[in-house]
Design an enzyme around this catalytic site. Sequence first.
Site, PDB file in Angstrom:
ATOM      1  N   TRP A 174       0.810  -1.229   0.000  1.00 15.82           N
ATOM      2  CA  TRP A 174       0.000   0.000   0.000  1.00 15.82           C
ATOM      3  C   TRP A 174       0.842   1.277   0.000  1.00 15.82           C
ATOM      4  O   TRP A 174       0.303   2.355  -0.193  1.00 15.82           O
ATOM      5  CB  TRP A 174      -0.922   0.010   1.234  1.00 15.82           C
ATOM      6  CG  TRP A 174      -0.155  -0.262   2.510  1.00 15.82           C
ATOM      7  CD1 TRP A 174      -0.023  -1.465   3.136  1.00 15.82           C
ATOM      8  CD2 TRP A 174       0.630   0.664   3.269  1.00 15.82           C
ATOM      9  NE1 TRP A 174       0.793  -1.351   4.238  1.00 15.82           N
ATOM     10  CE2 TRP A 174       1.198  -0.039   4.343  1.00 15.82           C
ATOM     11  CE3 TRP A 174       0.891   2.037   3.159  1.00 15.82           C
ATOM     12  CZ2 TRP A 174       2.025   0.557   5.284  1.00 15.82           C
ATOM     13  CZ3 TRP A 174       1.721   2.639   4.091  1.00 15.82           C
ATOM     14  CH2 TRP A 174       2.271   1.892   5.148  1.00 15.82           C
ATOM     15  N   ASN A 175       2.161   1.186   0.259  1.00 17.53           N
ATOM     16  CA  ASN A 175       2.897   2.452   0.442  1.00 17.53           C
ATOM     17  C   ASN A 175       3.211   3.170  -0.872  1.00 17.53           C
ATOM     18  O   ASN A 175       3.262   4.388  -0.924  1.00 17.53           O
ATOM     19  CB  ASN A 175       4.159   2.257   1.295  1.00 17.53           C
ATOM     20  CG  ASN A 175       5.115   1.254   0.719  1.00 17.53           C
ATOM     21  OD1 ASN A 175       4.774   0.482  -0.169  1.00 17.53           O
ATOM     22  ND2 ASN A 175       6.329   1.259   1.227  1.00 17.53           N
ATOM     23  N   LYS A 186      -2.172  -8.539  -7.821  1.00 17.69           N
ATOM     24  CA  LYS A 186      -3.042  -8.313  -6.663  1.00 17.69           C
ATOM     25  C   LYS A 186      -2.533  -7.131  -5.858  1.00 17.69           C
ATOM     26  O   LYS A 186      -1.525  -7.218  -5.168  1.00 17.69           O
ATOM     27  CB  LYS A 186      -3.072  -9.536  -5.740  1.00 17.69           C
ATOM     28  CG  LYS A 186      -4.128  -9.368  -4.644  1.00 17.69           C
ATOM     29  CD  LYS A 186      -3.851 -10.190  -3.399  1.00 17.69           C
ATOM     30  CE  LYS A 186      -2.968  -9.491  -2.409  1.00 17.69           C
ATOM     31  NZ  LYS A 186      -3.551  -8.269  -1.815  1.00 17.69           N
ATOM     32  N   PRO A 187      -3.219  -5.984  -5.959  1.00 18.39           N
ATOM     33  CA  PRO A 187      -2.803  -4.836  -5.149  1.00 18.39           C
ATOM     34  C   PRO A 187      -3.221  -5.036  -3.689  1.00 18.39           C
ATOM     35  O   PRO A 187      -4.024  -5.919  -3.383  1.00 18.39           O
ATOM     36  CB  PRO A 187      -3.566  -3.665  -5.771  1.00 18.39           C
ATOM     37  CG  PRO A 187      -4.688  -4.260  -6.549  1.00 18.39           C
ATOM     38  CD  PRO A 187      -4.367  -5.698  -6.830  1.00 18.39           C
ATOM     39  N   GLY A 238       6.613  -6.405  -0.154  1.00 19.92           N
ATOM     40  CA  GLY A 238       5.861  -6.344   1.101  1.00 19.92           C
ATOM     41  C   GLY A 238       6.733  -6.800   2.257  1.00 19.92           C
ATOM     42  O   GLY A 238       7.965  -6.659   2.207  1.00 19.92           O
ATOM     43  N   SER A 239       6.098  -7.349   3.254  1.00 21.32           N
ATOM     44  CA  SER A 239       6.836  -7.691   4.469  1.00 21.32           C
ATOM     45  C   SER A 239       7.669  -8.964   4.287  1.00 21.32           C
ATOM     46  O   SER A 239       7.340  -9.824   3.473  1.00 21.32           O
ATOM     47  CB  SER A 239       5.841  -7.907   5.617  1.00 21.32           C
ATOM     48  OG  SER A 239       4.976  -8.980   5.296  1.00 21.32           O
ATOM     49  N   GLU A 292      10.924  -8.185  -2.813  1.00 19.68           N
ATOM     50  CA  GLU A 292      11.373  -6.885  -2.284  1.00 19.68           C
ATOM     51  C   GLU A 292      10.748  -6.769  -0.902  1.00 19.68           C
ATOM     52  O   GLU A 292       9.561  -6.469  -0.789  1.00 19.68           O
ATOM     53  CB  GLU A 292      10.878  -5.738  -3.167  1.00 19.68           C
ATOM     54  CG  GLU A 292      11.400  -5.746  -4.578  1.00 19.68           C
ATOM     55  CD  GLU A 292      12.873  -5.364  -4.667  1.00 19.68           C
ATOM     56  OE1 GLU A 292      13.470  -4.996  -3.622  1.00 19.68           O
ATOM     57  OE2 GLU A 292      13.413  -5.453  -5.770  1.00 19.68           O
ATOM     58  N   LEU A 293      11.555  -7.000   0.142  1.00 21.99           N
ATOM     59  CA  LEU A 293      10.964  -7.143   1.478  1.00 21.99           C
ATOM     60  C   LEU A 293      11.357  -5.990   2.396  1.00 21.99           C
ATOM     61  O   LEU A 293      11.697  -4.914   1.930  1.00 21.99           O
ATOM     62  CB  LEU A 293      11.353  -8.513   2.032  1.00 21.99           C
ATOM     63  CG  LEU A 293      11.068  -9.674   1.064  1.00 21.99           C
ATOM     64  CD1 LEU A 293      11.542 -11.005   1.615  1.00 21.99           C
ATOM     65  CD2 LEU A 293       9.598  -9.733   0.675  1.00 21.99           C
ATOM     66  N   CYS A 329      10.204   1.287   2.395  1.00 18.41           N
ATOM     67  CA  CYS A 329      11.110   0.240   2.876  1.00 18.41           C
ATOM     68  C   CYS A 329      12.563   0.700   2.817  1.00 18.41           C
ATOM     69  O   CYS A 329      13.432   0.054   3.382  1.00 18.41           O
ATOM     70  CB  CYS A 329      10.899  -1.051   2.110  1.00 18.41           C
ATOM     71  SG  CYS A 329      10.880  -0.799   0.345  1.00 18.41           S
ATOM     72  N   GLU A 384      11.702  -2.236  12.092  1.00 19.12           N
ATOM     73  CA  GLU A 384      11.350  -1.224  11.102  1.00 19.12           C
ATOM     74  C   GLU A 384      10.203  -0.374  11.672  1.00 19.12           C
ATOM     75  O   GLU A 384       9.152  -0.903  12.009  1.00 19.12           O
ATOM     76  CB  GLU A 384      10.893  -1.948   9.823  1.00 19.12           C
ATOM     77  CG  GLU A 384      10.966  -1.131   8.577  1.00 19.12           C
ATOM     78  CD  GLU A 384      10.574  -1.925   7.324  1.00 19.12           C
ATOM     79  OE1 GLU A 384      10.790  -1.399   6.242  1.00 19.12           O
ATOM     80  OE2 GLU A 384      10.050  -3.049   7.432  1.00 19.12           O
TER      81      GLU A 384
HETATM   82  P1  ADP Z   1       2.613  -4.586   4.966  1.00 21.88           P
HETATM   83  O1  ADP Z   1       3.019  -4.947   6.353  1.00 21.88           O
HETATM   84  O2  ADP Z   1       3.464  -3.591   4.315  1.00 21.88           O
HETATM   85  O3  ADP Z   1       1.154  -4.352   4.786  1.00 21.88           O
HETATM   86  P2  ADP Z   1       2.244  -7.179   3.811  1.00 21.88           P
HETATM   87  O4  ADP Z   1       3.328  -8.108   3.444  1.00 21.88           O
HETATM   88  O5  ADP Z   1       1.302  -7.605   4.873  1.00 21.88           O
HETATM   89  O6  ADP Z   1       3.005  -5.860   4.118  1.00 21.88           O
HETATM   90  O7  ADP Z   1       1.386  -6.783   2.544  1.00 21.88           O
HETATM   91  C1  ADP Z   1       1.913  -6.619   1.272  1.00 21.88           C
HETATM   92  C2  ADP Z   1       1.008  -7.307   0.275  1.00 21.88           C
HETATM   93  O8  ADP Z   1       0.965  -8.688   0.599  1.00 21.88           O
HETATM   94  C3  ADP Z   1      -0.430  -6.824   0.272  1.00 21.88           C
HETATM   95  O9  ADP Z   1      -0.920  -6.832  -1.055  1.00 21.88           O
HETATM   96  C4  ADP Z   1      -1.128  -7.879   1.097  1.00 21.88           C
HETATM   97  O10 ADP Z   1      -2.495  -8.015   0.760  1.00 21.88           O
HETATM   98  C5  ADP Z   1      -0.376  -9.100   0.662  1.00 21.88           C
HETATM   99  N1  ADP Z   1      -0.482 -10.252   1.571  1.00 21.88           N
HETATM  100  C6  ADP Z   1      -0.642 -10.259   2.914  1.00 21.88           C
HETATM  101  N2  ADP Z   1      -0.692 -11.519   3.373  1.00 21.88           N
HETATM  102  C7  ADP Z   1      -0.552 -12.336   2.303  1.00 21.88           C
HETATM  103  C8  ADP Z   1      -0.525 -13.761   2.106  1.00 21.88           C
HETATM  104  N3  ADP Z   1      -0.643 -14.592   3.135  1.00 21.88           N
HETATM  105  N4  ADP Z   1      -0.367 -14.220   0.851  1.00 21.88           N
HETATM  106  C9  ADP Z   1      -0.244 -13.386  -0.181  1.00 21.88           C
HETATM  107  N5  ADP Z   1      -0.268 -12.044  -0.067  1.00 21.88           N
HETATM  108  C10 ADP Z   1      -0.419 -11.527   1.158  1.00 21.88           C
END
Ligand code: ADP
Length: 485
Positions: free
Chosen positions: A158-159, A182-183, A235-236, A257-258, A291, A388
């Site tokens: 989302w950032n 998938k956003p 994402g995370s 990219e974590l 990040c 973080e």
């Molecule tokens: P943040 O902590 O920055 O929100 P996330 O890793 O939770 O990071 O989210 C980044 C993306 O990963 C989002 O699009 C979120 O919907 C998606 N996401 C979260 N959980 C899962 C999962 N179990 N499998 C696939 N995508 C996921």
Amino acid sequence: MLDLTRAMTFRRQANLIDGRWVGAAGAGTISVKNPASGEEIGTVPLAGKAETDAAIAAAHRAFPGWSALLASERAAKLFALADLIRTQAEALAELLTLEQGKPLAEAKGEVLGGAAYIQWFAEEAKRVYGDVIPSPFPARRILVTREPVGVVAAITPWNFPFSMLARKLGAALAAGCTIVAKPSELTPYSGLAWGVLAEKAGIPAGVVNIVTGDASAIGATMTDSALVRKVTFTGSTRVGKLLAEASARSMKRYSMELGGNAPFIVFDDADLDASVEGAMAAKYRNSGQTCICTNRFYVQNGVYDAFAAKLAEKVKALTVGPGFAAGTMQGPLINEAAITKVEALVHDATARGGKVLVGGKLHALGGNFYEPTLITRGTQKMRIAREEVFGPVSVLFPFETEEEAVEMANATEYGLASYFFTRDLARIFRVSAELKFGMVGINTGIITTEVAPFGGTKESGVGREGSKYGLDDYLDVKYLSIGGL
Ligand code: ADP
């Protein structure tokens, strides 16, 4: 009153599958909120396995046609896409600010940055070169070609909901891959807008598909599908590891990219004004929610107080408000969970001896607004030294020697961005070599550009985005051994 008419021309409350906009088929919807006001902007489908499978099948059907185009034909579509983004930049930026909260000027910067990635990959599409290797055998030739990996699944956060998808879409489409994206459920409209843009740019049905909904169901469908050949995720680290593990079951390629935990080192010999400017850019952009944002400032004792005083002045001058308000330099955080985390980290830092120079609490605007914060007397015992923060909080840690600074900077499981300021040339090369990070900003706080490889080491992930390296992740190497010549 805010006029959102043009932004709304890009808001789609449906998913794009095989060239058709599909609503929520009984499965329900997700409510999307404006982080500045908490008001609902709209809803998007809560899609799951069935919709994701349909999107993957569509991408699979579209792959032969799209990958068979001449590179120049794919490039032409991408150039059209980049032009379209630039002409629609205001509308796209407004949609982005509406759902993400960042100041409108930053949103516009992100949108134009997205166009730059698409343009870059349009140019690179024509440069997917192979090799001719001198043959060790008589009457034989060895050729190496590079081919698109196939259907790509992309998951974005989302950032930077617009530009994160630009990096993935641009590279995938240029290479000849088709995509299911998938956003984030928090900011789906900037992702879905890519569907509108792709249609307008004349990209054929099925080449770009976008689904929103149940993240784990969609993610699992992507990783389990034999038709998906690559997963690209931003994402995370937690979710990245889940997706990497799941991808391994069918030996998919993946790019990740974590998370990051960027150090920013200021040496005694640094240009102090330049380092303060760099610090502001590397820390407070997007309210600290990137990040590659600085998470830990290490400042050498000789300039510690002077740097703190200069930085405090700049931090105090940041105007906080809704992203649409004129003069806003810092918008809200994304949601209440983000506020709770920032509050906990600031509380921990002050409980362990940190001194608040600026901010340190919820902003008077309430809701998701937090004061730009600066804390001195940092110690390695504070949670913020390891975690973080993803918010507008700086902690300054003092140090005495270069060795000590490098050791503290590297003392993290992450390895994304790092920064340091010095005027000593030998130190520039020495410290650059010692920092265990994928990216090093030297005498600059801004490193992102489409022409350079963005990515990390260690638990910050694998793969690179942007630059000539960015395309490699979407290509398979094929070796042709031609005999009987
Ligand atoms: P943040 O902590 O920055 O929100 P996330 O890793 O939770 O990071 O989210 C980044 C993306 O990963 C989002 O699009 C979120 O919907 C998606 N996401 C979260 N959980 C899962 C999962 N179990 N499998 C696939 N995508 C996921």
